[in-house]
Structure formats: structure tokens, C-alpha cells
Design a protein around this motif. Structure first.
Motif, mmCIF file in Angstrom:
data_model
loop_
_atom_site.group_PDB
_atom_site.id
_atom_site.type_symbol
_atom_site.label_atom_id
_atom_site.label_comp_id
_atom_site.label_asym_id
_atom_site.label_seq_id
_atom_site.Cartn_x
_atom_site.Cartn_y
_atom_site.Cartn_z
ATOM 1 N N LEU A 20 0.831 -1.198 0.000
ATOM 2 C CA LEU A 20 0.000 0.000 0.000
ATOM 3 C C LEU A 20 0.869 1.254 0.000
ATOM 4 N N ARG A 21 1.954 1.246 0.748
ATOM 5 C CA ARG A 21 2.851 2.405 0.772
ATOM 6 C C ARG A 21 3.396 2.678 -0.627
ATOM 7 N N THR A 22 3.788 1.649 -1.335
ATOM 8 C CA THR A 22 4.286 1.799 -2.697
ATOM 9 C C THR A 22 3.190 2.346 -3.607
ATOM 10 N N PHE A 23 1.982 1.820 -3.464
ATOM 11 C CA PHE A 23 0.843 2.307 -4.248
ATOM 12 C C PHE A 23 0.590 3.790 -3.984
ATOM 13 N N VAL A 24 0.589 4.193 -2.714
ATOM 14 C CA VAL A 24 0.315 5.587 -2.360
ATOM 15 C C VAL A 24 1.379 6.494 -2.968
ATOM 16 N N ARG A 25 2.642 6.132 -2.819
ATOM 17 C CA ARG A 25 3.720 6.948 -3.386
ATOM 18 C C ARG A 25 3.584 7.103 -4.902
ATOM 19 N N SER A 26 3.240 6.026 -5.576
ATOM 20 C CA SER A 26 3.218 6.066 -7.032
ATOM 21 C C SER A 26 1.932 6.643 -7.611
#
Length: 183
Positions: free
Chosen positions: A88-94
């Protein structure tokens, strides 16, 4: 979290799940996206462009505080889960740029141009603000919403040191429709 656990908790058939989502990660992203949009609408509705910046900040924090007080799951989805779940952190950043309102023209990927020192300053400040919001939402800082709003705004934001901004982090206030005022 497995697809079966999701279906069991939601009382849905597995067939319905797979007709709606390819996997649990897609579901997680959609839950985040729709919760983010709900928060953005509430915070944007509280904004008065004619007001001064401290008043606008207090109005945005007040609206967010009321929203998470009414439904604490919102705080968990937007602030806790991206810390705990790397996917989820990767999704939010991207994808935060694509979740911003139409007309916001903040470049994406500018964090590469920022020095590690600036990135660390932003991570420290945003981490502290997120922690403050989570602690208040969970009741660990008392229940006085106005005291929280007053502390969150002037003390946490306006009295902090100013540094050069990284576009990566400037997306966050723009995404919620509040002015970009952080340092």
C-alpha cells in the motif's frame, strides 16, 4: 489478508469478489482510493479561499478530525495501513498524483531532485504529523478537538523550520485541496 477472509468478512461469494477485483491488492488499492477521495471532498468543502492561511489550515484539520472521529477506520486506512503495508505504501507513493483534483499541476517524481537531507526532514515532519493525528484519533491525547486543531496547525506547521520543498511531498496537501504551505 486473503481473498477468502475478505469474502467471509463481507459475506460475499468468491465469484462476486473475482468479478469485481483481480486480487486482494486491487481491493486494497480501491479501498484506499475511495477513502482518500471521501476525505479530500470533506476537507475541500471546509476550505474558504478568502480566509487567511492559519484559518484555512484549522478548518482543514477540523474537518479531517470530525471525519475520523465519526469513522476511525478512515484514519486507519489513510494513515496507519500505508505505514504497515509495503504494497500500500508503494501504491500511495506512485499514485497520489493521479488522485489529486483536476487542475493541480504538481510534477511527479521530483523527489529524485531533492537531497537526502531534505527528504529526511520531510519524512520526519510528516511522520510526526501523522503520528499526532493517529494518537489523537485513538484517544491517547484527550478528546478536545479544538485543542488538537490549535496544536496541529500553528504549533506543528507554522512554527517548524522552513526548507526547500520536494515535489514528492507537495502532492499531499494539493491532493486534499488545501494550500501548500509546508516550509
Amino acid at each position: 489478508m486473503t481473498m477468502r477472509a475478505v469474502c467471509r468478512e463481507a459475506a460475499l461469494s468468491q465469484k462476486f469478489f473475482y468479478e469485481s477485483f483481480t486480487d486482494t491488492e486491487e481491493l486494497l488499492h480501491e479501498v484506499y482510493r475511495s477513502t482518500f477521495e471521501q476525505a479530500r471532498r470533506v476537507i475541500s468543502a471546509a476550505d474558504d479561499p478568502a480566509a487567511d492561511l492559519p484559518s484555512r489550515t484549522r478548518a482543514a484539520v477540523r474537518a479531517a478530525a470530525q471525519l475520523v472521529r465519526a469513522d476511525p477506520r478512515i484514519c486507519r486506512i489513510l494513515l496507519v495501513e500505508p505505514i504497515a503495508d509495503l504494497r500500500l505504501r508503494t501504491f500511495v507513493r506512485s499514485s497520489i498524483g493521479s488522485m489529486t483534483p483536476a487542475g493541480v499541476t504538481v510534477p511527479i517524481g521530483g523527489a529524485d531532485a531533492a537531497t537526502p537531507s531534505v527528504k529526511m526532514q520531510y519524512a520526519t515532519v510528516f511522520g510526526a504529523l501523522i503520528s499526532l493525528f493517529i494518537e489523537w484519533t485513538e484517544g491517547n491525547l484527550g478528546s478536545d478537538q479544538e485543542a488538537f486543531v490549535e496544536h496541529f496547525g500553528p504549533r506543528a506547521v507554522y512554527e517548524a523550520s522552513r526548507v526547500t520543498a520536494s515535489e514528492d511531498f507537495s502532492l499531499i496537501p494539493d491532493a486534499f485541496g488545501v494550500p501548500y504551505t509546508y516550509w
